[in-house]
Motif scaffolding. Structure first.
Motif, mmCIF file in Angstrom:
data_model
loop_
_atom_site.group_PDB
_atom_site.id
_atom_site.type_symbol
_atom_site.label_atom_id
_atom_site.label_comp_id
_atom_site.label_asym_id
_atom_site.label_seq_id
_atom_site.Cartn_x
_atom_site.Cartn_y
_atom_site.Cartn_z
ATOM 1 N N LEU A 1 0.806 -1.227 0.000
ATOM 2 C CA LEU A 1 0.000 0.000 0.000
ATOM 3 C C LEU A 1 0.838 1.275 0.000
ATOM 4 O O LEU A 1 0.450 2.280 -0.581
ATOM 5 C CB LEU A 1 -0.944 0.009 1.210
ATOM 6 C CG LEU A 1 -2.065 -1.028 1.180
ATOM 7 C CD1 LEU A 1 -2.832 -0.989 2.495
ATOM 8 C CD2 LEU A 1 -2.990 -0.791 0.010
ATOM 9 N N LEU A 2 1.977 1.242 0.663
ATOM 10 C CA LEU A 2 2.759 2.467 0.823
ATOM 11 C C LEU A 2 3.988 2.561 -0.067
ATOM 12 O O LEU A 2 4.300 3.618 -0.607
ATOM 13 C CB LEU A 2 3.197 2.604 2.290
ATOM 14 C CG LEU A 2 2.071 2.759 3.304
ATOM 15 C CD1 LEU A 2 2.626 2.774 4.713
ATOM 16 C CD2 LEU A 2 1.274 4.011 3.029
ATOM 17 N N ILE A 3 4.705 1.497 -0.206
ATOM 18 C CA ILE A 3 6.001 1.560 -0.889
ATOM 19 C C ILE A 3 5.881 1.307 -2.386
ATOM 20 O O ILE A 3 6.478 2.021 -3.193
ATOM 21 C CB ILE A 3 6.998 0.582 -0.234
ATOM 22 C CG1 ILE A 3 7.236 1.033 1.205
ATOM 23 C CG2 ILE A 3 8.289 0.517 -1.012
ATOM 24 C CD1 ILE A 3 8.086 0.114 2.028
ATOM 25 N N ARG A 4 5.111 0.330 -2.780
ATOM 26 C CA ARG A 4 5.023 -0.034 -4.195
ATOM 27 C C ARG A 4 4.567 1.125 -5.085
ATOM 28 O O ARG A 4 5.154 1.360 -6.142
ATOM 29 C CB ARG A 4 4.132 -1.250 -4.372
ATOM 30 C CG ARG A 4 4.441 -1.995 -5.647
ATOM 31 C CD ARG A 4 3.734 -3.294 -5.666
ATOM 32 N NE ARG A 4 4.406 -4.203 -4.731
ATOM 33 C CZ ARG A 4 4.547 -5.486 -4.945
ATOM 34 N NH1 ARG A 4 4.050 -6.004 -6.023
ATOM 35 N NH2 ARG A 4 5.167 -6.243 -4.077
ATOM 36 N N PRO A 5 3.528 1.899 -4.711
ATOM 37 C CA PRO A 5 3.140 3.039 -5.560
ATOM 38 C C PRO A 5 4.255 4.069 -5.698
ATOM 39 O O PRO A 5 4.459 4.644 -6.768
ATOM 40 C CB PRO A 5 1.924 3.638 -4.836
ATOM 41 C CG PRO A 5 1.399 2.528 -4.016
ATOM 42 C CD PRO A 5 2.578 1.702 -3.617
ATOM 43 N N PHE A 6 4.989 4.300 -4.629
ATOM 44 C CA PHE A 6 6.097 5.256 -4.665
ATOM 45 C C PHE A 6 7.196 4.782 -5.615
ATOM 46 O O PHE A 6 7.708 5.557 -6.429
ATOM 47 C CB PHE A 6 6.657 5.452 -3.248
ATOM 48 C CG PHE A 6 7.783 6.431 -3.188
ATOM 49 C CD1 PHE A 6 7.558 7.781 -3.364
ATOM 50 C CD2 PHE A 6 9.081 5.997 -2.958
ATOM 51 C CE1 PHE A 6 8.601 8.699 -3.305
ATOM 52 C CE2 PHE A 6 10.135 6.898 -2.907
ATOM 53 C CZ PHE A 6 9.887 8.248 -3.073
ATOM 54 N N VAL A 7 7.534 3.516 -5.548
ATOM 55 C CA VAL A 7 8.561 2.948 -6.427
ATOM 56 C C VAL A 7 8.093 2.997 -7.880
ATOM 57 O O VAL A 7 8.862 3.332 -8.787
ATOM 58 C CB VAL A 7 8.928 1.515 -5.988
ATOM 59 C CG1 VAL A 7 9.817 0.843 -7.015
ATOM 60 C CG2 VAL A 7 9.595 1.527 -4.628
ATOM 61 N N SER A 8 6.817 2.707 -8.101
ATOM 62 C CA SER A 8 6.269 2.767 -9.457
ATOM 63 C C SER A 8 6.328 4.184 -10.011
ATOM 64 O O SER A 8 6.665 4.392 -11.177
ATOM 65 C CB SER A 8 4.826 2.271 -9.475
ATOM 66 O OG SER A 8 4.768 0.913 -9.153
ATOM 67 N N LEU A 9 6.019 5.149 -9.179
ATOM 68 C CA LEU A 9 6.076 6.547 -9.601
ATOM 69 C C LEU A 9 7.503 6.950 -9.960
ATOM 70 O O LEU A 9 7.740 7.597 -10.984
ATOM 71 C CB LEU A 9 5.527 7.460 -8.504
ATOM 72 C CG LEU A 9 5.590 8.959 -8.787
ATOM 73 C CD1 LEU A 9 4.740 9.300 -10.004
ATOM 74 C CD2 LEU A 9 5.136 9.740 -7.574
ATOM 75 N N LEU A 10 8.465 6.555 -9.142
ATOM 76 C CA LEU A 10 9.865 6.854 -9.444
ATOM 77 C C LEU A 10 10.301 6.205 -10.752
ATOM 78 O O LEU A 10 11.025 6.818 -11.544
ATOM 79 C CB LEU A 10 10.768 6.389 -8.301
ATOM 80 C CG LEU A 10 10.715 7.214 -7.019
ATOM 81 C CD1 LEU A 10 11.624 6.601 -5.959
ATOM 82 C CD2 LEU A 10 11.099 8.651 -7.278
ATOM 83 N N ASP A 11 9.860 4.994 -10.992
ATOM 84 C CA ASP A 11 10.194 4.302 -12.229
ATOM 85 C C ASP A 11 9.614 5.028 -13.437
ATOM 86 O O ASP A 11 10.284 5.198 -14.457
ATOM 87 C CB ASP A 11 9.684 2.857 -12.163
ATOM 88 C CG ASP A 11 10.186 2.024 -13.314
ATOM 89 O OD1 ASP A 11 11.387 2.131 -13.649
ATOM 90 O OD2 ASP A 11 9.375 1.261 -13.886
ATOM 91 N N MET B 1 10.476 8.596 -18.110
ATOM 92 C CA MET B 1 10.148 9.833 -18.833
ATOM 93 C C MET B 1 11.379 10.716 -19.016
ATOM 94 O O MET B 1 11.575 11.297 -20.091
ATOM 95 C CB MET B 1 9.046 10.590 -18.094
ATOM 96 C CG MET B 1 7.691 9.924 -18.159
ATOM 97 S SD MET B 1 6.452 10.705 -17.105
ATOM 98 C CE MET B 1 6.327 12.318 -17.844
ATOM 99 N N ALA B 2 12.200 10.802 -17.993
ATOM 100 C CA ALA B 2 13.418 11.615 -18.087
ATOM 101 C C ALA B 2 14.377 11.048 -19.127
ATOM 102 O O ALA B 2 14.958 11.798 -19.925
ATOM 103 C CB ALA B 2 14.094 11.691 -16.725
#
Length: 83
Positions: A7-17, A22-23
């Protein structure tokens, strides 16, 4: 604990990926580099760029394009592996 991770870590890691991808895509945009090569050629042909500068810039852009194509290929491979 695993539910909390999901719930907390996976969405953050996905967003960073996603942001990283994109960069890289923007930094290594092969069509923009090809446009720069065409512009360099045009400036040389109309006499606004000396031959030495034209050749130096052409080599620089060709190296950049080669690296960009390689990175784009790696990104495609990486996306396919994730699926």
């Amino acid at each position: 604990m695993l539910i909390l991770d999901d719930l907390l870590i996976r969405p953050f890691v996905s967003l960073l990926d996603i942001l990283h991808t994109m960069a890289l895509d923007r930094t290594y945009d092969t069509s923009a580099i090809r446009d720069e090569l065409k512009e360099n050629q045009l400036l040389y042909e109309i006499g606004e760029r000396p031959e030495a500068e034209y050749r130096r810039r052409k080599q620089e852009l060709e190296r950049k394009l080669s690296m960009a194509e390689e990175i784009q290929e790696q990104m495609r491979d990486r996306i396919q592996v994730k699926r």
